[in-house]
Design a protein around this motif. Sequence first.
Motif, PDB file in Angstrom:
ATOM      1  N   THR A  88       8.792   4.416  -0.100  1.00  0.00           N
ATOM      2  CA  THR A  88       9.084   3.628   0.789  1.00  0.00           C
ATOM      3  C   THR A  88       7.423   3.293   0.337  1.00  0.00           C
ATOM      4  N   PRO A  89       7.261   1.807   0.509  1.00  0.00           N
ATOM      5  CA  PRO A  89       5.589   1.442   0.514  1.00  0.00           C
ATOM      6  C   PRO A  89       4.863   2.218   2.634  1.00  0.00           C
ATOM      7  N   ASP A  90       3.398   2.664   2.558  1.00  0.00           N
ATOM      8  CA  ASP A  90       3.539   2.380   3.860  1.00  0.00           C
ATOM      9  C   ASP A  90       2.723   1.061   4.674  1.00  0.00           C
ATOM     10  N   GLY A  91       2.420   0.303   3.881  1.00  0.00           N
ATOM     11  CA  GLY A  91       1.862  -1.262   4.073  1.00  0.00           C
ATOM     12  C   GLY A  91       2.435  -1.963   3.867  1.00  0.00           C
TER      13      GLY A  91
ATOM     14  N   ILE B 222      12.828  -7.261   2.398  1.00  0.00           N
ATOM     15  CA  ILE B 222      13.665  -6.210   2.383  1.00  0.00           C
ATOM     16  C   ILE B 222      12.883  -4.842   3.975  1.00  0.00           C
ATOM     17  N   THR B 223      13.494  -4.215   3.986  1.00  0.00           N
ATOM     18  CA  THR B 223      13.861  -2.997   5.517  1.00  0.00           C
ATOM     19  C   THR B 223      13.558  -1.880   5.191  1.00  0.00           C
ATOM     20  N   GLN B 224      14.885  -2.001   3.968  1.00  0.00           N
ATOM     21  CA  GLN B 224      15.733  -0.206   3.605  1.00  0.00           C
ATOM     22  C   GLN B 224      15.109  -0.199   2.367  1.00  0.00           C
ATOM     23  N   PHE B 225      14.631   1.007   2.486  1.00  0.00           N
ATOM     24  CA  PHE B 225      13.885   1.723   0.591  1.00  0.00           C
ATOM     25  C   PHE B 225      14.740   2.384   0.252  1.00  0.00           C
ATOM     26  N   ASP B 226      16.197   2.465  -0.485  1.00  0.00           N
ATOM     27  CA  ASP B 226      16.523   3.175  -1.193  1.00  0.00           C
ATOM     28  C   ASP B 226      16.952   2.279  -2.622  1.00  0.00           C
ATOM     29  N   PRO B 227      17.812   3.419  -3.971  1.00  0.00           N
ATOM     30  CA  PRO B 227      17.421   2.796  -4.468  1.00  0.00           C
ATOM     31  C   PRO B 227      19.168   2.593  -5.078  1.00  0.00           C
ATOM     32  N   VAL B 228      19.932   2.722  -3.814  1.00  0.00           N
ATOM     33  CA  VAL B 228      21.010   2.497  -4.037  1.00  0.00           C
ATOM     34  C   VAL B 228      21.201   0.710  -3.474  1.00  0.00           C
TER      35      VAL B 228
ATOM     36  N   LEU C 265       3.986   0.520  -8.344  1.00  0.00           N
ATOM     37  CA  LEU C 265       4.563  -0.065  -7.758  1.00  0.00           C
ATOM     38  C   LEU C 265       5.756  -0.178  -7.946  1.00  0.00           C
ATOM     39  N   MET C 266       6.362  -0.021  -9.475  1.00  0.00           N
ATOM     40  CA  MET C 266       7.625  -0.134  -9.748  1.00  0.00           C
ATOM     41  C   MET C 266       9.071   0.289  -9.184  1.00  0.00           C
ATOM     42  N   LYS C 267       7.987   1.670  -8.919  1.00  0.00           N
ATOM     43  CA  LYS C 267       9.243   2.693  -8.343  1.00  0.00           C
ATOM     44  C   LYS C 267       9.645   1.926  -6.413  1.00  0.00           C
ATOM     45  N   VAL C 268       8.294   1.314  -6.225  1.00  0.00           N
ATOM     46  CA  VAL C 268       8.426   0.892  -4.488  1.00  0.00           C
ATOM     47  C   VAL C 268      10.017  -0.203  -5.119  1.00  0.00           C
ATOM     48  N   LEU C 269       9.768  -0.601  -5.865  1.00  0.00           N
ATOM     49  CA  LEU C 269      10.400  -1.807  -6.495  1.00  0.00           C
ATOM     50  C   LEU C 269      11.963  -1.495  -6.554  1.00  0.00           C
ATOM     51  N   ALA C 270      12.300  -0.825  -6.914  1.00  0.00           N
ATOM     52  CA  ALA C 270      14.046  -0.114  -7.486  1.00  0.00           C
ATOM     53  C   ALA C 270      13.765   0.715  -6.274  1.00  0.00           C
ATOM     54  N   GLY C 271      13.296   1.124  -5.210  1.00  0.00           N
ATOM     55  CA  GLY C 271      13.501   1.986  -3.728  1.00  0.00           C
ATOM     56  C   GLY C 271      13.379   3.274  -3.266  1.00  0.00           C
ATOM     57  N   ALA C 272      12.505   3.599  -4.837  1.00  0.00           N
ATOM     58  CA  ALA C 272      12.495   4.688  -4.815  1.00  0.00           C
ATOM     59  C   ALA C 272      11.625   5.493  -3.756  1.00  0.00           C
TER      60      ALA C 272
ATOM     61  N   THR D   3       0.996  -0.615  -0.135  1.00  0.00           N
ATOM     62  CA  THR D   3       0.136   0.182   0.529  1.00  0.00           C
ATOM     63  C   THR D   3       0.823   1.171  -0.242  1.00  0.00           C
ATOM     64  N   LYS D   4       0.438   2.187  -0.561  1.00  0.00           N
ATOM     65  CA  LYS D   4       1.277   2.976  -1.063  1.00  0.00           C
ATOM     66  C   LYS D   4       0.656   4.942  -0.723  1.00  0.00           C
ATOM     67  N   ILE D   5       0.742   5.599   0.736  1.00  0.00           N
ATOM     68  CA  ILE D   5      -0.287   6.742   0.209  1.00  0.00           C
ATOM     69  C   ILE D   5       0.006   7.907  -0.023  1.00  0.00           C
ATOM     70  N   PHE D   6      -0.336   8.519  -1.138  1.00  0.00           N
ATOM     71  CA  PHE D   6      -0.116   9.484  -1.518  1.00  0.00           C
ATOM     72  C   PHE D   6      -0.875  11.275  -1.106  1.00  0.00           C
ATOM     73  N   PRO D   7      -0.923  12.316  -0.431  1.00  0.00           N
ATOM     74  CA  PRO D   7      -1.880  12.989  -0.213  1.00  0.00           C
ATOM     75  C   PRO D   7      -2.697  13.509  -0.317  1.00  0.00           C
ATOM     76  N   GLY D   8      -3.543  12.353   0.222  1.00  0.00           N
ATOM     77  CA  GLY D   8      -5.220  12.610  -0.982  1.00  0.00           C
ATOM     78  C   GLY D   8      -5.748  11.502  -1.609  1.00  0.00           C
ATOM     79  N   VAL D   9      -4.321  10.885  -2.237  1.00  0.00           N
ATOM     80  CA  VAL D   9      -4.834   9.587  -2.741  1.00  0.00           C
ATOM     81  C   VAL D   9      -4.214   8.333  -2.233  1.00  0.00           C
ATOM     82  N   LYS D  10      -4.768   7.293  -2.944  1.00  0.00           N
ATOM     83  CA  LYS D  10      -4.438   5.845  -2.319  1.00  0.00           C
ATOM     84  C   LYS D  10      -3.628   5.300  -4.093  1.00  0.00           C
ATOM     85  N   ALA D  11      -2.154   5.315  -4.241  1.00  0.00           N
ATOM     86  CA  ALA D  11      -1.675   5.162  -5.249  1.00  0.00           C
ATOM     87  C   ALA D  11      -1.853   3.739  -5.085  1.00  0.00           C
TER      88      ALA D  11
END
Lengths: 510, 324
Positions: free
Chosen positions: A60-63, A73-79, A51-58, A16-24
């Motif tokens: 961090t998912p909210d759930g 995976i606990t740490q979400f960053d591109p590197v 979804l792909m940006k979550v996988l690429a670490g761009a 689950t990924k939430i942006f202000p006002g939108v459940k993306a």
Amino acid sequence: MQEIKNKKLVDMRHITKIFPGVKALDDVSFDLESGEVHVLMGENGAGKSTLMKVLAGAYTPDGGELFINDEKITQFDPVSMKNKGVGIIYQEFNLVPYLNVAENIFIDHMPKKGLLLNKKEMHRKASELLKDMKMKVDTHVLAGEIPVAQQQMVEVAKALTNDIKILIMDEPTAALSGVEIDQLFEIIRSLKKRGIGIIYISHRMQEIPVIGDRITIMRDGQYIATENVKNISNDQIVRLMVGRKLGDLYQRSEHTVGKPALKVEHLTSKRAGLQDVSMKVRSGEIVGLAGLVGAGRTELMRAVFHIDPYDSGKVIVKGEEIRQKATVRNMIDKGVSLIPEDRKQQGLSLILSVSQNIVMASLKKISTGGWLQKKKEREIVEKYIKELNISTPSPEQKANNLSGGNQQKVVLAKWLCTEADIIIFDEPTRGIDVGAKKEVYSFMDNLAKEGKAIVMISSEMPEIIGMSDRIYVMRDRKIVKELRGNDVTQEMILSYALEGARMEGENDKN
Amino acid sequence: MNGKIKGINSNILPAVSRLGILFIIIIMGCIIDPSFLSLRNIGNNLANASILIILGVGETVAIITNGPDLSAGSIMTMGGVVTAILMKNYDVHFVLAILAGLLVGCLLGALNGYMIAYVKIPAFISTYGLQWAVFGFAYIILEGYVLYSFDETFRFIGNGWIFKYISMTTVCMLVIVVAGTLLLKKTTFGRKCYSVGSNATQAAMSGIDSRRVVMKAFIFSGFMSAAAGVLYVARMNSVQSDIGSAYLLNVLAAVYMGGTSASGGEGGIPGTIIGALAMTMVSNCMNLLAVPSELRDAVIDILIILTVLLDTIVRKRMMSRKVG
């Protein structure tokens, strides 16, 4: 090969990924096995890229949970994602045009000899890599100087230099032609043999059976279905992609359609790639302009509004032919408005006040002989703030301090203020919530009732169908179909908008 | 209702913080010398600040619209030199000589505008380049001489005093400040300057021809620089080919200190006036204290950094209070 194929490379569970006002992303699950091509499909805004940006670490998912090679995976960053073997090739290329091919391929880990770069080694490795891909490119040529198709291959090579196990390709064939696509597919097949799992995002239906193994369909940020490619037809895919019910969001009142207000005849622009486009809008009419991103809808309207030049063809406003060399100012004076999609870049000056923004395109109206009439300005601004229900503490507030929906209303006010008879909306409801959407729709309906001619560019099918009297479908910078009547379905539009899904679209162009 | 207070604050607070700094400088001045606030000293400070303010009016318009006009000091020199040479060597009537000087300023400004708006050379580079060309040219036409002792009536414009304490330079400055403020705030041209400077894409979509706006802004800046040069000559009663070189950094400092944003679209002339006054009064204080000249630039630098720092802090606090 069988044993590597069954290994699960990626397992995304209930993301689950939430942006202000939108459940993306809303509870999306997705998995990828080694040696397979997993196609990801959905309309624009369905959540594929998120979804792909979550996988690429761009992002961090909210759930939810993400496993790569059974490791949580606990740490979400591109590197760190890159180190886990995730490679991504974005739709827009990330090559540096002023560096040569080899330098681009090794951009983040150029081979060194002591403190200095080992250029010889770099070029040797790069050409080896390209040779493996059956590519003939001189590694000394600047990346900006090779054809787009080869740039795409260089992107792939770049991804391969990192020991990747998972490769995400976002519309890799969008810029490629037939032979080049075959070449790319050849490379994809050889990657599969090496056990690499590929997530393939594309709008081209005909590619799916050729290259895909499984397909997952998303819609409105939700997971819809995963199927084996062999067991699903194109029609089924389209139905799953749209499958939404039209609510009563869209209300059209009785209106009379009058004379043609805007006519475009045989418009051709090499720069924008537009080919012989003809269309018309009558007063009192809402005309939808449908198509996928990149179909040329915005480019067409920018040419009509004379922001970008065109090579030939005519633009006729209320019976009067507009000079090819006319300016945006001329178009505004003739009663045409274009409300751009990107409000922060093109619609507003964020550091200026609400008031200054609203009158920006109508300075003539609030001035005499070059002197601003502050009283007139205030009257007009207050009228529009009230009419559009813009929530701002004062007209002097900076636009930056307003919420997104209210900024959008300021953009609307700015273009209503010019008192145009022909109004072009480019994605008028992108990124605003349902409540604000409804306001925009009823607003458009009112304008049509008043006899304005309206063009609406939209990628949201329900919106196009719900609001339009007529619909033009664009694909590959051409209008391929005109649709009208109450029985227009999302499937019909999508089948014309997607290349090759239905061929008669080519022949009965109006 | 809370929003109402916020709305007012967001526009006025930065100005308050600048006035605060000016106030502190005045108090420091009074401590150093009780006669700091005497009419004579105020009149002198205003007269000294005037040339800086006039340059600042043009520079403010250029920066709001597009980017810094680094040729301001050189155009100032050229305006002064042309006026002086015409009067001294060719016996041209001073009114005509002034007009010629101002015209040269406009032409140089137009050259800047053309290079920036039409040839698309960044303002920083094209105006910096023009600066050296103009300084060089001024040196050539003066042949390295210093011209001095001009017509009495001409000198009155810069040197005269009315009502005992008000310098004619100050009067000219006030006229220019009023005109510049009206131009920026009350005309469609001024509004277009803010529009182009804040977001050129948006301006183009709104039917504003940004090339013409940038062109006019730099012509205006060139005109103001030349006007500053003419006044300088009248006030000092002499001219040489480097009179403007000391002014460039000061005028940029005054404009930026005054809150005009380096990225354009924000700011105004009132701020520039405060910036110029603050710098002039600090110089005055240092004169009174007989601070060695090596230290003066350092003190002014620190002052500029402090002002900008304070500004940033105030803005940040406002941002954090903003409801997203």
